[in-house]
Design an enzyme around this catalytic site. Structure first.
Site, PDB file in Angstrom:
ATOM      1  N   LYS A 179      30.270  49.690  44.921  1.00 42.45           N
ATOM      2  CA  LYS A 179      31.785  49.352  44.712  1.00 42.45           C
ATOM      3  C   LYS A 179      31.802  47.795  43.948  1.00 42.45           C
ATOM      4  CE  LYS A 179      34.861  46.515  46.677  1.00 42.45           C
ATOM      5  NZ  LYS A 179      35.324  46.123  45.356  1.00 42.45           N
ATOM      6  N   GLU A 188      23.436  38.632  50.145  1.00 41.17           N
ATOM      7  CA  GLU A 188      23.287  37.375  48.984  1.00 41.17           C
ATOM      8  C   GLU A 188      24.500  36.795  48.870  1.00 41.17           C
ATOM      9  OE1 GLU A 188      20.440  36.742  47.728  1.00 41.17           O
ATOM     10  OE2 GLU A 188      19.671  38.518  48.436  1.00 41.17           O
ATOM     11  N   CYS A 241      26.008  31.893  41.572  1.00 41.01           N
ATOM     12  CA  CYS A 241      25.657  31.738  43.002  1.00 41.01           C
ATOM     13  C   CYS A 241      24.588  30.414  42.912  1.00 41.01           C
ATOM     14  CB  CYS A 241      25.284  32.839  43.806  1.00 41.01           C
ATOM     15  SG  CYS A 241      23.619  33.373  42.913  1.00 41.01           S
ATOM     16  N   GLU A 284      31.504  25.441  48.354  1.00 42.85           N
ATOM     17  CA  GLU A 284      31.146  26.125  47.052  1.00 42.85           C
ATOM     18  C   GLU A 284      32.541  26.070  46.017  1.00 42.85           C
ATOM     19  OE1 GLU A 284      30.333  30.428  47.135  1.00 42.85           O
ATOM     20  OE2 GLU A 284      28.729  29.878  45.818  1.00 42.85           O
TER      21      GLU A 284
HETATM   22  P1  NAD Z   1      33.951  38.074  47.375  1.00 44.02           P
HETATM   23  O1  NAD Z   1      33.216  37.759  48.464  1.00 44.02           O
HETATM   24  O2  NAD Z   1      35.319  37.595  47.085  1.00 44.02           O
HETATM   25  O3  NAD Z   1      33.748  39.571  46.673  1.00 44.02           O
HETATM   26  C1  NAD Z   1      32.640  40.224  46.443  1.00 44.02           C
HETATM   27  C2  NAD Z   1      32.675  41.554  46.707  1.00 44.02           C
HETATM   28  O4  NAD Z   1      33.221  41.991  47.870  1.00 44.02           O
HETATM   29  C3  NAD Z   1      33.767  42.175  45.695  1.00 44.02           C
HETATM   30  O5  NAD Z   1      33.549  43.490  45.394  1.00 44.02           O
HETATM   31  C4  NAD Z   1      35.294  42.290  46.767  1.00 44.02           C
HETATM   32  O6  NAD Z   1      36.134  43.363  46.359  1.00 44.02           O
HETATM   33  C5  NAD Z   1      34.384  42.738  47.954  1.00 44.02           C
HETATM   34  N1  NAD Z   1      35.001  42.389  49.176  1.00 44.02           N
HETATM   35  C6  NAD Z   1      35.910  41.523  49.682  1.00 44.02           C
HETATM   36  N2  NAD Z   1      36.205  41.737  51.010  1.00 44.02           N
HETATM   37  C7  NAD Z   1      35.361  42.717  51.542  1.00 44.02           C
HETATM   38  C8  NAD Z   1      35.750  43.241  52.686  1.00 44.02           C
HETATM   39  N3  NAD Z   1      36.430  42.832  53.917  1.00 44.02           N
HETATM   40  N4  NAD Z   1      34.795  44.213  52.951  1.00 44.02           N
HETATM   41  C9  NAD Z   1      34.173  44.889  52.015  1.00 44.02           C
HETATM   42  N5  NAD Z   1      34.088  44.239  50.944  1.00 44.02           N
HETATM   43  C10 NAD Z   1      35.025  43.294  50.516  1.00 44.02           C
HETATM   44  O7  NAD Z   1      33.134  37.234  46.138  1.00 44.02           O
HETATM   45  P2  NAD Z   1      33.284  36.915  44.531  1.00 44.02           P
HETATM   46  O8  NAD Z   1      34.523  36.013  44.409  1.00 44.02           O
HETATM   47  O9  NAD Z   1      33.351  38.372  43.738  1.00 44.02           O
HETATM   48  O10 NAD Z   1      31.963  36.138  44.117  1.00 44.02           O
HETATM   49  C11 NAD Z   1      31.758  35.054  44.092  1.00 44.02           C
HETATM   50  C12 NAD Z   1      30.808  34.822  45.446  1.00 44.02           C
HETATM   51  O11 NAD Z   1      29.394  35.669  45.299  1.00 44.02           O
HETATM   52  C13 NAD Z   1      30.239  33.261  45.494  1.00 44.02           C
HETATM   53  O12 NAD Z   1      30.363  32.899  46.734  1.00 44.02           O
HETATM   54  C14 NAD Z   1      28.763  33.413  44.867  1.00 44.02           C
HETATM   55  O13 NAD Z   1      27.922  32.345  45.444  1.00 44.02           O
HETATM   56  C15 NAD Z   1      28.194  34.874  45.406  1.00 44.02           C
HETATM   57  N6  NAD Z   1      27.100  35.339  44.631  1.00 44.02           N
HETATM   58  C16 NAD Z   1      26.021  35.337  45.202  1.00 44.02           C
HETATM   59  C17 NAD Z   1      24.819  35.644  44.664  1.00 44.02           C
HETATM   60  C18 NAD Z   1      23.775  35.539  45.344  1.00 44.02           C
HETATM   61  O14 NAD Z   1      22.665  36.065  44.861  1.00 44.02           O
HETATM   62  N7  NAD Z   1      23.335  34.989  46.631  1.00 44.02           N
HETATM   63  C19 NAD Z   1      25.113  36.121  43.303  1.00 44.02           C
HETATM   64  C20 NAD Z   1      26.263  36.346  42.478  1.00 44.02           C
HETATM   65  C21 NAD Z   1      27.338  35.728  43.563  1.00 44.02           C
END
Ligand code: NAD
Length: 490
Positions: free
Chosen positions: A183, A259, A293, A391
């Site tokens: 997804k 991650e 991230c 963050e």
């Molecule tokens: P997010 O957590 O809002 O969403 C990420 C994904 O999770 C999306 O596809 C979203 O639809 C889904 N999601 C949201 N709620 C959910 C739930 N309850 N159950 C299942 N899926 C759900 O994050 P974002 O805003 O898309 O991305 C930014 C974040 O990602 C930042 O915190 C960043 O640090 C992190 N990130 C981490 C890495 C890493 O390698 N550690 C890499 C890229 C981004």
């Protein structure tokens, strides 16, 4: 790299299940272009039933296609053809990525798409390398640890680097012999479908790589809870990571790779090459406008060089080239959404109330349809300041200074996050002491940011995550291990 017209890009707008684009009637979501905030497509939201269908189809496809049981080098070859196809379609995929995400076209083609192809190639090479091991048992026994794929893996990815993040999940899962239901973020959903279409064209069997579109609350949650998903891999915020871990536990135990977020320090000692350090620090802050991230968002600098470093940073950060992601001259990314830009506004306002002094930037870049943020430097902050703790996911760098090495290491430690850290020093011993002291999943010395060395795993300490993406470790995380002990007599 050519400019392109965002209104002329054609793409599939549905889910991708069993090798075909599926667009069912039902709830929909408008998807906006970050560059100009124009709604450009409607996204179907996969219901619990659609997710169920995708997982069941994938389970069937794994069995029917023999993806897991065929000679592993055949899997490798199919994935390598896929990588070649991605490279051949770099312009098309790059346009699709640039259209709906924050990635400017020049960076999307040369960085994201090419990195995606190379990453898939890297993972393909593991297809026949991790079969297990023979254990040292007594000699009248024969002990083995046999590696086996899980079956169908579930993956959930964020919006900040849609293609790369998808490839980090799909590559190791497929190389290990699994099928996958992924997804993508509802903010950047379409490039992943094209990636999946190209997989089929390359000879990866239909139903092995599936995409379900939708929100986290509906589609992501359904995927996390599905009993047919044997392992989950997630990249996104720590808050969502916690929800996913809970859902995975509540619906029958399944392993999760997480991650998550970061608040990574950049520790500069007085003996460092300041020119190089400021290049690296500015580069990290400007990359995807801080929406990464591993963004090194906390500068921790030894007092006697603080003024010189800040001056060098100011001059580097003053020159940015914001613009729509479809212009080849654009070098500085928009913020993903108005909502996210408001979040940056709010954290900055709180930070100022708590005493932060704005040395550079501090507000929006006006004159574009979408939200853009000025590179921002904040001084006068303590470890309790909102901009130091939270963050931000924008181009905001806080500045703290220290006298002794011990103080520097202490400031670098964040109470919640431990994703990455940068250390700049001419003293090898100090660099290695930093490696020992810093509680982070990655430590870069005299450089910052990832390279194409996919062999190096990435993952966080503390609330920045569990497990690793990339490296051999990512493939191993897509395998489970069966212990076999045979009495051979004698
Ligand atoms: P997010 O957590 O809002 O969403 C990420 C994904 O999770 C999306 O596809 C979203 O639809 C889904 N999601 C949201 N709620 C959910 C739930 N309850 N159950 C299942 N899926 C759900 O994050 P974002 O805003 O898309 O991305 C930014 C974040 O990602 C930042 O915190 C960043 O640090 C992190 N990130 C981490 C890495 C890493 O390698 N550690 C890499 C890229 C981004």
């Amino acid at each position: 790299m050519r400019d392109f017209n965002p209104d002329s890009v054609a793409f599939a707008k549905g889910h991708f299940i069993a090798g075909a684009v599926v667009d069912e009637p039902g709830e929909r979501l408008s998807v906006a272009r970050p560059s100009d905030a124009v709604d450009y497509a409607e996204l179907p939201i996969a219901s619990v039933e659609t997710v169920d269908r995708a997982v069941k189809d994938a389970t069937e496809a794994v069995k029917r296609s023999g993806w897991a049981t065929r000679p592993p080098r055949e899997r490798a070859r199919a994935m390598q053809r896929w990588a070649e196809l991605i490279e051949a379609k770099a312009e098309e995929l790059g346009q699709l990525e640039a259209l709906g995400s924050t990635r400017p076209i020049a960076q999307a083609v040369t960085g994201d798409v090419m990195g995606t192809a190379e990453g898939i190639r890297f993972f393909s090479e593991y297809a026949d390398k991790l079969g297990g091991e023979v254990a040292a048992t007594r000699t009248d026994h024969f002990g083995m640890i046999v590696s086996e794929p899980y079956g169908v893996v579930g993956a959930i990815t964020p919006w900040n680097f849609p293609l790369s993040m998808a490839s980090w999940k799909v590559g190791p899962a497929l190389a290990a012999g699994n099928g996958i239901v992924l997804k993508p973020s509802e903010l950047t959903p379409f490039s992943t479908v094209r990636l999946a279409q190209l997989a089929i064209e390359a000879g990866i069997p239909a139903g092995i790589f599936n995409v379900v579109q939708g929100t986290g609350a509906v589609t992501g949650d359904a995927l996390s809870r599905h009993p047919g998903i044997a392992k989950l891999s997630f990249t996104g915020s720590t808050r969502t990571g916690i929800a996913i871990m809970k859902a995975a536990a509540e619906s029958g135990i399944k392993p999760v790779t997480l991650e998550l977020g970061g608040k990574s320090p950049q520790l500069v000692f007085a003996d460092a090459d300041l020119d190089k350090a400021s290049d690296c620090i500015a580069g990290s802050l400007l990359a995807n406008a801080g929406q990464a991230c591993v963004a090194g968002s906390r500068l921790i600098v030894q007092r006697q060089v603080a003024d010189a470093l800040v001056a060098a940073l100011k001059s580097r950060l003053a020159r940015v080239a914001p613009g729509p992601t479809w212009k080849s001259s654009t070098g500085f990314a928009p913020i993903i959404s108005e909502l996210q830009a408001r979040r940056i506004d709010t954290i900055l306002a709180r930070s100022r109330e708590q005493g932060a002094e704005v040395l550079l930037g501090g507000s929006r870049i006006e004159g574009h349809g979408g939200a853009f943020y000025q590179p921002t430097l904040l001084a006068g902050v303590t470890t309790e300041n909102a901009a130091v703790r939270e963050e931000i996911f924008g181009p905001v760098l806080t500045i703290q200074s220290f006298e002794t090495e011990e103080e520097g290491f202490a400031l670098a430690d964040h109470p919640e996050y431990g994703l990455a850290a940068g250390v700049y020093t001419a003293d090898l011993g100090r660099g290695l002491r930093a490696v020992r002291q810093l509680k982070a999943g990655t430590v870069w010395i005299n450089r910052y940011s990832r390279t194409l060395d996919f062999i190096l795993p990435t993952g966080g300490y503390k609330s920045s995550g569990i497990g690793k993406d990339l490296g051999r470790q990512a493939v191993e995380a897509n395998l489970r291990h069966k212990t076999v002990l045979i009495d051979i007599g004698g």
